[in-house]
Design a protein around this motif. Structure first.
Motif, short mmCIF file in Angstrom:
data_model
loop_
_atom_site.label_atom_id
_atom_site.label_comp_id
_atom_site.label_asym_id
_atom_site.label_seq_id
_atom_site.Cartn_x
_atom_site.Cartn_y
_atom_site.Cartn_z
N UNK A 152 -2.48 12.91 -10.39
CA UNK A 152 -1.11 12.76 -9.92
C UNK A 152 -1.12 12.38 -8.45
N UNK A 153 -0.21 11.46 -8.06
CA UNK A 153 -0.01 11.16 -6.64
C UNK A 153 1.43 10.72 -6.43
N UNK A 154 1.85 10.70 -5.17
CA UNK A 154 3.22 10.34 -4.81
C UNK A 154 3.22 8.99 -4.12
N UNK A 162 3.13 9.12 -9.67
CA UNK A 162 2.28 8.35 -10.58
C UNK A 162 1.32 9.34 -11.22
N UNK A 163 1.24 9.34 -12.55
CA UNK A 163 0.38 10.30 -13.24
C UNK A 163 -0.53 9.59 -14.23
N UNK A 170 -0.82 4.43 -16.63
CA UNK A 170 -0.23 5.16 -15.52
C UNK A 170 1.25 5.34 -15.83
N UNK A 171 1.75 6.56 -15.67
CA UNK A 171 3.14 6.85 -15.94
C UNK A 171 3.87 7.17 -14.64
N UNK A 172 5.04 6.58 -14.47
CA UNK A 172 5.86 6.84 -13.28
C UNK A 172 6.89 7.91 -13.61
N UNK A 199 -5.97 10.73 -9.06
CA UNK A 199 -5.28 9.59 -8.46
C UNK A 199 -5.00 9.83 -6.98
N UNK A 200 -4.89 8.73 -6.24
CA UNK A 200 -4.45 8.77 -4.85
C UNK A 200 -3.57 7.55 -4.59
#
Length: 285
Positions: A152-154, A162-163, A170-172, A199-200
Motif C-alpha cells: 500500500x502507498x499514498x 494504491x494497493x 494495482x487497485x486505487x 509498494x512505494x
C-alpha cells in the motif's frame, strides 16, 4: 429456423464481414484490447535497466518479517507480518523504534501508508484494515477490506491510495474509506507482472517489490506500464541470508532521490540511489 433466429444470424455475419474489412489499425483503434496491445508494444523499448547504489548500511531487526516500509518526514514506519508476531513500528531510520504496537495474534500485518494524520495498515487474509494514530500508532478504527492485503502507498498528486494483492493488478482506493475507485494491470513488454508486493509512491511513479525476487519495478500508474526494472541483488552476504529472507520494503526518503530498502528477516537496511545498470563498480561504489 425461426425468422428471429435468421435475422440475428444475419446481423452477426454482417458485423463479422465489416470487421474483417477494416484495416488493422482501425480495428485496434475500435477495440480496447487492441489499443492496450498497441500501448504495450510502444512501451517495449522504454524499460530502463537500473541498479541500486548503496550510500549507507543501517541496522535492521533481523526478526522483523517486513511487509511495509514508509518514510513520513523524519520518521520511518515499518509493518511486520506473521500471525502471532505482527507489529507496526515508528522511529528514526538509524535507531531503534520509539513506538511499537503488536497486533492481536490472529492478525497478519501487511502494507502501510501515511496519507495524512493517520496511518493505514493492511492485514493479509483477515479482511480488515486498521487506521492508526500516526504518532502513538494506537488503533483508531477497523474497516472491512475484502481483498488480500499486500502492499500500500499514498499517491499524493492523485489523492488516492494504491494497493497490491499479489497479482499483476494495482487497485486505487479512497484514502478515507478504502473504497475502490479504479484499477490497472501492470505489464512489462506486453506481459503481466505478477506477485507485486510492497509498494512505494514517489513523484508520479509507483515502485513495487516483485516477490520473491531481488527486483523492484517502477510503474506508470496511469497505464500500468513498467518504466524501469531495478536490480537490488547482492546486498546481503551469504551468511546473512536465512530461509524466508526475501527483499521486501522500499521507502522514498523525502526531499531526496534516495530510498531505504530492506527485506524480511534482514539484519540490515540500505540507503540507496538508483543508477543505470550500465555503470561499472560494486554495489557500494
Amino acid at each position: 429456423m425461426s425468422e428471429r433466429v435468421r435475422r440475428a444470424a444475419g446481423a452477426v455475419l454482417a458485423a463479422a464481414l465489416l470487421l474483417a474489412s477494416c484495416p488493422p489499425a482501425d480495428r485496434a483503434h475500435d477495440d480496447p484490447a487492441g489499443r492496450a496491445m498497441n500501448g504495450r508494444q510502444a512501451a517495449v523499448h522504454r524499460v530502463e535497466q537500473l541498479r541500486v547504489k548503496v550510500l549507507e548500511s543501517l541496522p535492521h531487526d533481523s526478526k522483523a518479517f517486513t511487509e511495509g516500509l514508509e518514510m513520513a518526514g523524519n520518521t520511518l514506519y515499518e509493518s511486520t507480518g506473521l500471525s502471532g508476531a505482527s507489529s507496526v513500528r515508528a522511529g528514526p531510520p538509524d535507531k531503534p523504534p520509539t513506538a511499537r504496537v503488536v497486533l492481536p495474534a490472529l492478525l497478519f500485518g501487511e502494507g502501510i501508508t501515511v496519507p495524512g494524520r493517520t496511518l493505514w495498515q493492511l492485514t493479509w487474509r483477515n479482511r480488515i484494515a486498521i487506521e492508526r494514530d500516526v504518532t502513538t500508532l494506537a488503533e483508531l478504527r477497523r474497516v472491512p477490506y475484502p481483498d488480500e492485503g499486500w502492499g500500500m502507498c499514498f499517491q499524493k498528486s492523485a489523492h488516492r491510495l494504491v494497493t497490491s494483492d499479489g497479482s499483476a493488478r494495482l487497485t486505487f482506493r479512497d484514502p478515507g474509506t478504502l473504497a475502490k475507485t479504479g484499477e490497472v494491470t501492470v505489464t512489462e513488454e506486453g506481459r503481466p507482472v505478477t506477485e507485486l508486493n510492497e509498494l512505494e509512491c514517489a513523484d508520479a511513479a509507483v515502485y513495487a517489490n516483485v516477490l520473491p525476487t531481488d527486483r523492484i519495478v517502477r510503474i506508470d500508474p496511469a497505464t500500468g506500464a513498467v518504466t524501469a526494472s531495478i536490480d537490488a541483488s547482492g546486498l546481503l552476504r551469504d551468511d546473512e541470508l536465512v530461509p524466508g529472507s526475501t527483499l521486501n520494503g522500499i521507502a522514498a526518503v523525502p526531499g531526496t532521490d534516495q530510498f531505504l530498502i530492506t527485506g524480511k528477516l534482514w539484519p540490515r537496511m540500505f540507503n540507496v540511489v538508483l543508477v543505470s545498470a550500465r555503470q561499472t563498480g560494486g554495489r557500494g561504489d
